[in-house]
Scaffold this motif. Structure first.
Motif, PDB file in Angstrom:
ATOM      1  N   UNK A 182      23.810 -66.810  19.523  1.00 27.92           N
ATOM      2  CA  UNK A 182      24.086 -66.878  18.084  1.00 27.92           C
ATOM      3  C   UNK A 182      23.620 -68.218  17.517  1.00 27.92           C
ATOM      4  N   UNK A 183      23.837 -69.287  18.268  1.00 28.27           N
ATOM      5  CA  UNK A 183      23.411 -70.615  17.834  1.00 28.27           C
ATOM      6  C   UNK A 183      21.893 -70.689  17.721  1.00 28.27           C
ATOM      7  N   UNK A 184      21.191 -70.123  18.712  1.00 26.93           N
ATOM      8  CA  UNK A 184      19.728 -70.128  18.685  1.00 26.93           C
ATOM      9  C   UNK A 184      19.196 -69.267  17.548  1.00 26.93           C
ATOM     10  N   UNK A 185      19.843 -68.132  17.303  1.00 32.40           N
ATOM     11  CA  UNK A 185      19.438 -67.248  16.207  1.00 32.40           C
ATOM     12  C   UNK A 185      19.631 -67.944  14.872  1.00 32.40           C
ATOM     13  N   UNK A 186      20.739 -68.626  14.729  1.00 32.22           N
ATOM     14  CA  UNK A 186      20.996 -69.383  13.492  1.00 32.22           C
ATOM     15  C   UNK A 186      19.921 -70.449  13.274  1.00 32.22           C
ATOM     16  N   UNK A 187      19.530 -71.140  14.351  1.00 31.41           N
ATOM     17  CA  UNK A 187      18.496 -72.173  14.243  1.00 31.41           C
ATOM     18  C   UNK A 187      17.157 -71.558  13.865  1.00 31.41           C
ATOM     19  N   UNK A 188      16.807 -70.436  14.476  1.00 25.53           N
ATOM     20  CA  UNK A 188      15.536 -69.774  14.164  1.00 25.53           C
ATOM     21  C   UNK A 188      15.508 -69.290  12.724  1.00 25.53           C
ATOM     22  N   UNK A 189      16.633 -68.772  12.256  1.00 24.75           N
ATOM     23  CA  UNK A 189      16.723 -68.298  10.874  1.00 24.75           C
ATOM     24  C   UNK A 189      16.608 -69.463   9.903  1.00 24.75           C
ATOM     25  N   UNK A 190      17.311 -70.557  10.196  1.00 21.48           N
ATOM     26  CA  UNK A 190      17.283 -71.721   9.314  1.00 21.48           C
ATOM     27  C   UNK A 190      15.917 -72.365   9.224  1.00 21.48           C
ATOM     28  N   UNK A 191      15.156 -72.326  10.322  1.00 22.24           N
ATOM     29  CA  UNK A 191      13.820 -72.929  10.343  1.00 22.24           C
ATOM     30  C   UNK A 191      12.716 -71.926  10.015  1.00 22.24           C
ATOM     31  N   UNK A 192      13.153 -70.686   9.666  1.00 19.99           N
ATOM     32  CA  UNK A 192      12.217 -69.621   9.270  1.00 19.99           C
ATOM     33  C   UNK A 192      11.142 -69.361  10.340  1.00 19.99           C
ATOM     34  N   UNK A 193      11.577 -69.358  11.578  1.00 14.07           N
ATOM     35  CA  UNK A 193      10.672 -69.053  12.696  1.00 14.07           C
ATOM     36  C   UNK A 193      10.852 -67.564  13.014  1.00 14.07           C
ATOM     37  N   UNK A 194      10.103 -66.740  12.285  1.00 18.02           N
ATOM     38  CA  UNK A 194      10.326 -65.301  12.317  1.00 18.02           C
ATOM     39  C   UNK A 194      10.044 -64.669  13.671  1.00 18.02           C
ATOM     40  N   UNK A 195       9.010 -65.134  14.365  1.00 17.23           N
ATOM     41  CA  UNK A 195       8.686 -64.566  15.677  1.00 17.23           C
ATOM     42  C   UNK A 195       9.796 -64.831  16.674  1.00 17.23           C
ATOM     43  N   UNK A 196      10.250 -66.080  16.681  1.00 15.22           N
ATOM     44  CA  UNK A 196      11.341 -66.467  17.576  1.00 15.22           C
ATOM     45  C   UNK A 196      12.609 -65.688  17.224  1.00 15.22           C
ATOM     46  N   UNK A 197      12.880 -65.574  15.923  1.00 12.46           N
ATOM     47  CA  UNK A 197      14.081 -64.883  15.460  1.00 12.46           C
ATOM     48  C   UNK A 197      14.073 -63.424  15.919  1.00 12.46           C
ATOM     49  N   UNK A 198      12.933 -62.760  15.760  1.00 13.14           N
ATOM     50  CA  UNK A 198      12.807 -61.372  16.181  1.00 13.14           C
ATOM     51  C   UNK A 198      13.043 -61.231  17.685  1.00 13.14           C
ATOM     52  N   UNK A 199      12.462 -62.153  18.451  1.00 14.19           N
ATOM     53  CA  UNK A 199      12.612 -62.129  19.909  1.00 14.19           C
ATOM     54  C   UNK A 199      14.075 -62.301  20.299  1.00 14.19           C
ATOM     55  N   UNK A 200      14.748 -63.267  19.692  1.00  9.97           N
ATOM     56  CA  UNK A 200      16.138 -63.546  20.035  1.00  9.97           C
ATOM     57  C   UNK A 200      17.070 -62.407  19.625  1.00  9.97           C
ATOM     58  N   UNK A 201      16.815 -61.816  18.452  1.00 13.24           N
ATOM     59  CA  UNK A 201      17.635 -60.685  18.009  1.00 13.24           C
ATOM     60  C   UNK A 201      17.520 -59.521  18.982  1.00 13.24           C
ATOM     61  N   UNK A 202      16.293 -59.284  19.438  1.00 12.29           N
ATOM     62  CA  UNK A 202      16.063 -58.197  20.395  1.00 12.29           C
ATOM     63  C   UNK A 202      16.773 -58.490  21.721  1.00 12.29           C
ATOM     64  N   UNK A 203      16.679 -59.760  22.182  1.00 11.92           N
ATOM     65  CA  UNK A 203      17.331 -60.141  23.427  1.00 11.92           C
ATOM     66  C   UNK A 203      18.857 -60.020  23.323  1.00 11.92           C
ATOM     67  N   UNK A 204      19.383 -60.417  22.187  1.00 11.10           N
ATOM     68  CA  UNK A 204      20.839 -60.325  22.023  1.00 11.10           C
ATOM     69  C   UNK A 204      21.292 -58.869  22.028  1.00 11.10           C
TER      70      UNK A 204
END
Length: 330
Positions: free
Chosen positions: A295-317
């Motif tokens: 959740x912390x990593x997803x929040x960081x990816x969302x805040x920094x608008x890193x869409x690729x990372x965010x998509x990857x982390x959401x899928x992993x979660x």
């Protein structure tokens, strides 16, 4: 060791014009002409190995051009050539068999940040890197474990990332040398200057013996990093050693693992900032992720608008922590 890291210079990328002189059975480069500051030097000229860089080769006011000129395959389309020196120089890939770097060879090349070389070079000439800001080093070990890495890190107080490729074992190490600096503080009552040392980098620069990096001693320095460095620096150092565990002892490995287990959230945020997919995958593969850390990593990816990372982390979660479907009983 990945294939793309094996020593292989594409001829069309080698510096198009080299000024040089013959020394014994080898070649000494005295000047380079090209179109940009990323310089790849040839391993051979006229069938002879390039074994040396002359003093002040890349210095701004250097006038020794040698007595011979070599033109590479890219010379025809790189016609607007000029001497590469001083602040224009940014990266250098040295010759395979070079054994000598003349004094002040890179004098005041302020933007020189990257060096690629082999283990044939064991020492740098006096002041060779004066005024440089080396931050990335890649060394190819073809003959053993000795190199000039200590010479490089001793001249740089800045943080240095080193990729060390050991051909005989087919393994790779990634090593971080944190920044360090000294500060002279006046002790007025005693009328003396006291030197204060800052940063863990000074300890890590002592982890060499006979030109070899002592990995055991390096790994024993972790407590200095934890005490004196930002947590993102510790995260990078720990992840490097666990992901590329060359010569890593079991006791030291457990110390790294314990730190990472206790700081997975911080490590995850660091990896998001660096967009380091390999590191994020490592956390999953080795079982470090917790739901809170994800959740912390997803929040960081969302805040920094890193869409690729965010998509990857959401899928992993979703794979690791699927939401339970609601059940209705009649």
């Amino acid at each position: 060791m990945r294939e793309d890291r094996i020593w292989n210079k594409q001829e069309e990328l080698i510096c198009p014009e080299i000024h040089y002189r013959t020394i014994g059975n080898g070649i000494m480069i005295t000047g380079c002409y090209g179109t940009d500051g990323q310089v790849i030097l040839p391993d051979e000229i006229e069938g002879k190995p390039v074994t040396a860089l002359a003093p002040y080769t890349f210095a701004m006011d250097h006038e020794d051009e040698g007595d011979k000129i070599w033109l590479g395959k890219s010379a025809d389309y790189a016609r607007e050539r000029h001497r590469i020196c001083g602040e224009e120089l940014t990266e250098v890939w040295l010759p395979l068999q070079i054994t000598e770097i003349g004094r002040y060879a890179f004098y005041r090349c302020r933007h020189l940040t990257g060096l690629t070389l082999a283990d044939s070079l064991l020492d740098m000439g006096g002041g060779a890197l004066t005024g440089c800001h080396i931050s990335n080093v890649e060394i190819h070990f073809l003959h053993g474990k000795k190199s000039c890495l200590k010479s490089i890190v001793d001249e740089m107080r800045y943080q240095i990332r080193a990729i060390l490729l050991y051909y005989e074992e087919g393994e790779e190490a990634r090593i971080l040398f944190p920044e360090h600096y000294e500060e002279a503080v006046e002790n007025t009552p005693a009328r003396i200057l006291v030197t204060h040392h800052h940063g863990a980098g000074g300890y890590y620069r002592q982890c060499f013996y006979n030109r070899e990096l002592d990995y055991k001693k390096y790994d024993e320095m972790l407590f200095h990093t934890i005490a004196e460095e930002e947590i993102r620096t510790t995260a990078e150092l720990v992840l490097n050693r666990l992901m590329y565990p060359y010569d890593l002892g079991e006791k030291e490995k457990k110390a790294y693992q314990l730190w990472l287990k206790e700081h997975t959230e911080e490590a995850g945020r660091y990896l998001v900032t660096k967009e380091a997919f390999a590191g994020l995958a490592f956390l999953g593969k080795e079982g470090y992720w917790t739901e809170n850390a994800m959740d912390s990593a997803i929040e960081a990816a969302s805040g920094e608008k890193k869409t690729e990372i965010l998509s990857y982390l959401m899928d992993e979660k979703h794979k690791r922590y699927p939401k339970e479907k609601k059940r209705f009983e009649l």
